[in-house]
Structure formats: C-alpha cells, structure tokens
Design a protein around this motif. Structure first.
Motif, PDB file in Angstrom:
ATOM      1  N   VAL A 209     -17.005   5.235  -4.388  1.00  0.00           N
ATOM      2  CA  VAL A 209     -16.115   4.120  -4.718  1.00  0.00           C
ATOM      3  C   VAL A 209     -14.689   4.634  -4.826  1.00  0.00           C
ATOM      4  O   VAL A 209     -14.443   5.709  -5.397  1.00  0.00           O
ATOM      5  CB  VAL A 209     -16.539   3.468  -6.056  1.00  0.00           C
ATOM      6  N   GLY A 210     -13.753   3.872  -4.276  1.00  0.00           N
ATOM      7  CA  GLY A 210     -12.333   4.131  -4.498  1.00  0.00           C
ATOM      8  C   GLY A 210     -11.741   2.956  -5.249  1.00  0.00           C
ATOM      9  O   GLY A 210     -11.934   1.804  -4.848  1.00  0.00           O
ATOM     10  N   VAL A 211     -11.058   3.224  -6.331  1.00  0.00           N
ATOM     11  CA  VAL A 211     -10.425   2.158  -7.125  1.00  0.00           C
ATOM     12  C   VAL A 211      -8.952   2.112  -6.755  1.00  0.00           C
ATOM     13  O   VAL A 211      -8.217   3.095  -6.927  1.00  0.00           O
ATOM     14  CB  VAL A 211     -10.585   2.405  -8.636  1.00  0.00           C
TER      15      VAL A 211
ATOM     16  N   LEU B 139     -19.944   0.601 -14.397  1.00  0.00           N
ATOM     17  CA  LEU B 139     -18.832   0.561 -13.453  1.00  0.00           C
ATOM     18  C   LEU B 139     -17.817  -0.508 -13.859  1.00  0.00           C
ATOM     19  O   LEU B 139     -16.610  -0.343 -13.657  1.00  0.00           O
ATOM     20  CB  LEU B 139     -19.349   0.300 -12.036  1.00  0.00           C
ATOM     21  N   GLU B 140     -18.300  -1.600 -14.448  1.00  0.00           N
ATOM     22  CA  GLU B 140     -17.383  -2.655 -14.897  1.00  0.00           C
ATOM     23  C   GLU B 140     -16.417  -2.120 -15.946  1.00  0.00           C
ATOM     24  O   GLU B 140     -15.194  -2.361 -15.877  1.00  0.00           O
ATOM     25  CB  GLU B 140     -18.179  -3.827 -15.475  1.00  0.00           C
ATOM     26  N   ASP B 141     -16.935  -1.363 -16.914  1.00  0.00           N
ATOM     27  CA  ASP B 141     -16.066  -0.796 -17.947  1.00  0.00           C
ATOM     28  C   ASP B 141     -15.130   0.267 -17.362  1.00  0.00           C
ATOM     29  O   ASP B 141     -13.979   0.384 -17.783  1.00  0.00           O
ATOM     30  CB  ASP B 141     -16.908  -0.194 -19.073  1.00  0.00           C
ATOM     31  N   VAL B 142     -15.638   1.031 -16.403  1.00  0.00           N
ATOM     32  CA  VAL B 142     -14.789   2.006 -15.714  1.00  0.00           C
ATOM     33  C   VAL B 142     -13.617   1.291 -15.040  1.00  0.00           C
ATOM     34  O   VAL B 142     -12.458   1.695 -15.174  1.00  0.00           O
ATOM     35  CB  VAL B 142     -15.607   2.793 -14.663  1.00  0.00           C
ATOM     36  N   PHE B 143     -13.935   0.225 -14.323  1.00  0.00           N
ATOM     37  CA  PHE B 143     -12.925  -0.534 -13.585  1.00  0.00           C
ATOM     38  C   PHE B 143     -11.872  -1.094 -14.529  1.00  0.00           C
ATOM     39  O   PHE B 143     -10.658  -0.974 -14.283  1.00  0.00           O
ATOM     40  CB  PHE B 143     -13.606  -1.662 -12.805  1.00  0.00           C
ATOM     41  N   LEU B 144     -12.311  -1.718 -15.605  1.00  0.00           N
ATOM     42  CA  LEU B 144     -11.365  -2.317 -16.555  1.00  0.00           C
ATOM     43  C   LEU B 144     -10.486  -1.257 -17.212  1.00  0.00           C
ATOM     44  O   LEU B 144      -9.287  -1.469 -17.423  1.00  0.00           O
ATOM     45  CB  LEU B 144     -12.128  -3.108 -17.619  1.00  0.00           C
ATOM     46  N   LYS B 145     -11.086  -0.112 -17.513  1.00  0.00           N
ATOM     47  CA  LYS B 145     -10.315   0.950 -18.146  1.00  0.00           C
ATOM     48  C   LYS B 145      -9.278   1.531 -17.187  1.00  0.00           C
ATOM     49  O   LYS B 145      -8.104   1.701 -17.542  1.00  0.00           O
ATOM     50  CB  LYS B 145     -11.248   2.060 -18.636  1.00  0.00           C
ATOM     51  N   LEU B 146      -9.691   1.806 -15.963  1.00  0.00           N
ATOM     52  CA  LEU B 146      -8.794   2.427 -14.999  1.00  0.00           C
ATOM     53  C   LEU B 146      -7.667   1.492 -14.573  1.00  0.00           C
ATOM     54  O   LEU B 146      -6.568   1.947 -14.248  1.00  0.00           O
ATOM     55  CB  LEU B 146      -9.574   2.899 -13.770  1.00  0.00           C
TER      56      LEU B 146
ATOM     57  N   ILE C 214      -4.662   4.558  -4.737  1.00  0.00           N
ATOM     58  CA  ILE C 214      -6.017   4.943  -5.143  1.00  0.00           C
ATOM     59  C   ILE C 214      -5.888   5.738  -6.436  1.00  0.00           C
ATOM     60  O   ILE C 214      -5.322   6.844  -6.446  1.00  0.00           O
ATOM     61  CB  ILE C 214      -6.715   5.801  -4.073  1.00  0.00           C
ATOM     62  N   ILE C 215      -6.398   5.177  -7.540  1.00  0.00           N
ATOM     63  CA  ILE C 215      -6.229   5.844  -8.838  1.00  0.00           C
ATOM     64  C   ILE C 215      -7.461   6.626  -9.248  1.00  0.00           C
ATOM     65  O   ILE C 215      -7.396   7.435 -10.181  1.00  0.00           O
ATOM     66  CB  ILE C 215      -5.860   4.816  -9.938  1.00  0.00           C
TER      67      ILE C 215
ATOM     68  N   VAL D 297       0.866  -1.179   0.000  1.00  0.00           N
ATOM     69  CA  VAL D 297       0.000   0.000   0.000  1.00  0.00           C
ATOM     70  C   VAL D 297       0.902   1.228   0.000  1.00  0.00           C
ATOM     71  O   VAL D 297       1.781   1.362   0.844  1.00  0.00           O
ATOM     72  CB  VAL D 297      -0.940   0.014   1.223  1.00  0.00           C
ATOM     73  N   LYS D 298       0.654   2.143  -0.950  1.00  0.00           N
ATOM     74  CA  LYS D 298       1.625   3.199  -1.247  1.00  0.00           C
ATOM     75  C   LYS D 298       1.059   4.601  -0.965  1.00  0.00           C
ATOM     76  O   LYS D 298       0.813   5.384  -1.882  1.00  0.00           O
ATOM     77  CB  LYS D 298       2.071   3.099  -2.706  1.00  0.00           C
ATOM     78  N   GLY D 299       0.820   4.882   0.303  1.00  0.00           N
ATOM     79  CA  GLY D 299       0.453   6.248   0.677  1.00  0.00           C
ATOM     80  C   GLY D 299      -0.949   6.664   0.285  1.00  0.00           C
ATOM     81  O   GLY D 299      -1.155   7.796  -0.160  1.00  0.00           O
ATOM     82  N   ILE D 300      -1.921   5.783   0.460  1.00  0.00           N
ATOM     83  CA  ILE D 300      -3.282   6.106   0.031  1.00  0.00           C
ATOM     84  C   ILE D 300      -4.006   6.962   1.073  1.00  0.00           C
ATOM     85  O   ILE D 300      -3.750   6.890   2.265  1.00  0.00           O
ATOM     86  CB  ILE D 300      -4.113   4.837  -0.283  1.00  0.00           C
TER      87      ILE D 300
END
Length: 253
Positions: A202-204, A228-235, A210-211, A17-20
């Motif tokens: 939502v936090g991805v 949201l599925e397409d958002v997730f895959l894209k991000l 956290i991107i 975990v990198k400084g979220i």
C-alpha cells in the motif's frame, strides 16, 4: 511492471502530484490510498495514459507514458472513479465498440462478453440504453469493458463503488486471479478493510506526496496501530479531527 519516478503533475499554479516515486511488480496488487484531493486519481490517470505528467518518468509494461501514451492504453485496462460511457448506446453496442477499437476478434469478443456479463449478472440490461441504467450497473459495464482485451495492467480507481456485495466479491476474486497470472494491478478504494485483505503493498498519498509505503503489517508497525483504517487516519492527520466531529455529534444528538 509499473515504475514511477519523481512524478509531478501541475494544473496551472496548482501542483497536484509532488514528485512521487513507487513501483508495482508483476503479479502484485498495489493499493494507492488517499483522501479526496490528495492526487490519487490524477496519478492513476497518468498511469493509464489519460493525461500527461508535468515531470518525472512513468513506465508501464516497458512503455514510457510520456513518449507513447497510445501504446500504454493498449496494455492497460482503466476504470475511472466515475464511469465514462456512451450513454446513448446499449451495453452490447458499447462492448462491440470497445472490441472494434481494441481489435479483438469477433468470436473471442463474444466469448469474453458472455463470460463477464454472466459473472456480473447484467444479462437483462444488455438491450437497454446505458443512460437509463443505475450507477452500479454502469460501474459493472465499465469494469467489463476494461477487461475485454485481457490487459497486462489494471488501473482501478474506486472500482468497488456502487457494486452489490456479490459483484464486489466476484471482482475481488477476479483480481486475485489476474494477480496469479502475473498482471500488475493498481487499486484504490475508500473501503480500507478491503485494501487490507487484497493488497500486497500500500502507498498512502497525501497532499500530492507518498507519505508511507509498505505491506499492511509494515504500515501498522510503523504507525503503531491495529488496523489499516487507524493507520490511514493517523498518517493523514485525521484522527483528532474525526474524534472532534464525533464528539460534537454526540453532544448534538
């Protein structure tokens, strides 16, 4: 309320975990979404006081996790990705054990157990040894045990895993009820359609960071996607990989 600022967790030379940074308000369901190995479960274990952070600050219901992880456990109900139960006990024995650790009065404990057991439909398994039960039933036992002390904060890591549709719907309604009572809920799931309907924000998380964060509608607008599925895959940079795999499978079959 949950406040996470600059959270870091290291395992040897690996930074999981990198400084979220994020927060979860009272009366809010926050979806923490990420692929396997992204740091999601590690973050949730820190929120629940299970493992300490390596850096940053985490405050749960006014309690600093680093300074007083025991008090954090008193106010949190935590369901891990894989149920962690005493499998030599029966569900009744396990609930009694949890009740004694939590200091729940016997009459109050009995009423809560009866209500939740009936809700999740596990009455016929109460006298059986947990080790011989199905994964789905163990998941229900884990959920019930996390709710027995009426926690102010719920940390649920893939809590829908193994649940039948009826039980999944009941859990969803319970969470919405807890939200109305002002409780803070952190909820992770790989069923993105469910996250889309139940989460306020939502936090991805991807590669320990956290991107993207926001409401589902805000994330859709940000990523220029319809679901949201397409958002997730894209991000998470998975769209092209998924398309290539699907194409290869179609050619093979």
């Amino acid at each position: 309320m949950i406040g996470v600022e600059g959270l870091v967790r290291r395992f040897g030379s690996t930074v999981a975990v990198k400084g979220i940074t994020f927060n979860v308000n009272d009366g809010e369901i926050y979806g923490l979404l990420g692929p396997n190995g992204s740091g999601k479960s590690t973050t949730m274990k820190i929120l629940a006081g299970i493992i300490p952070p390596s850096g940053g600050r985490v405050v749960v219901n006014g309690i600093d996790v680093s300074r007083d992880p025991l008090r954090v456990k008193e106010v949190v109900g935590y369901v891990p990705e894989t149920p962690l139960l005493y499998e030599s006990l029966t569900p009744v024995e396990f609930f009694n054990f949890v009740g004694s650790v939590r200091g729940i009065p016997r009459e109050e404990l009995g009423e809560r157990v009866e209500t939740l057991v009936r809700a999740f439909g596990i009455e016929r398994y109460l006298g059986e040894t947990i080790g011989g039960l199905s994964f789905g039933t163990k998941q229900k036992i884990s959920l019930i045990s996390a709710m027995l002390h009426d926690p102010q904060v719920l940390i649920l890591d893939e809590a829908m895993n193994g649940l039948d549709p009826k039980s999944a719907r009941i859990l969803r309604e319970l969470l919405l009820g807890f939200k109305e009572e002002g409780k803070s809920i952190v909820f992770s799931t790989h069923v993105l359609a469910l996250a889309e309907t139940i989460c306020d924000r939502v936090g991805v998380i991807y590669n320990g960071e956290i991107i993207a964060e926001g409401t589902v509608d805000e994330l859709k607008e940000f990523a220029h996607e319809e679901s949201l599925e397409d958002v997730f895959l894209k991000l998470t940079e998975s769209q092209e990989e998924v398309a290539a795999i699907v194409g290869a499978l179609r050619e093979a079959f």
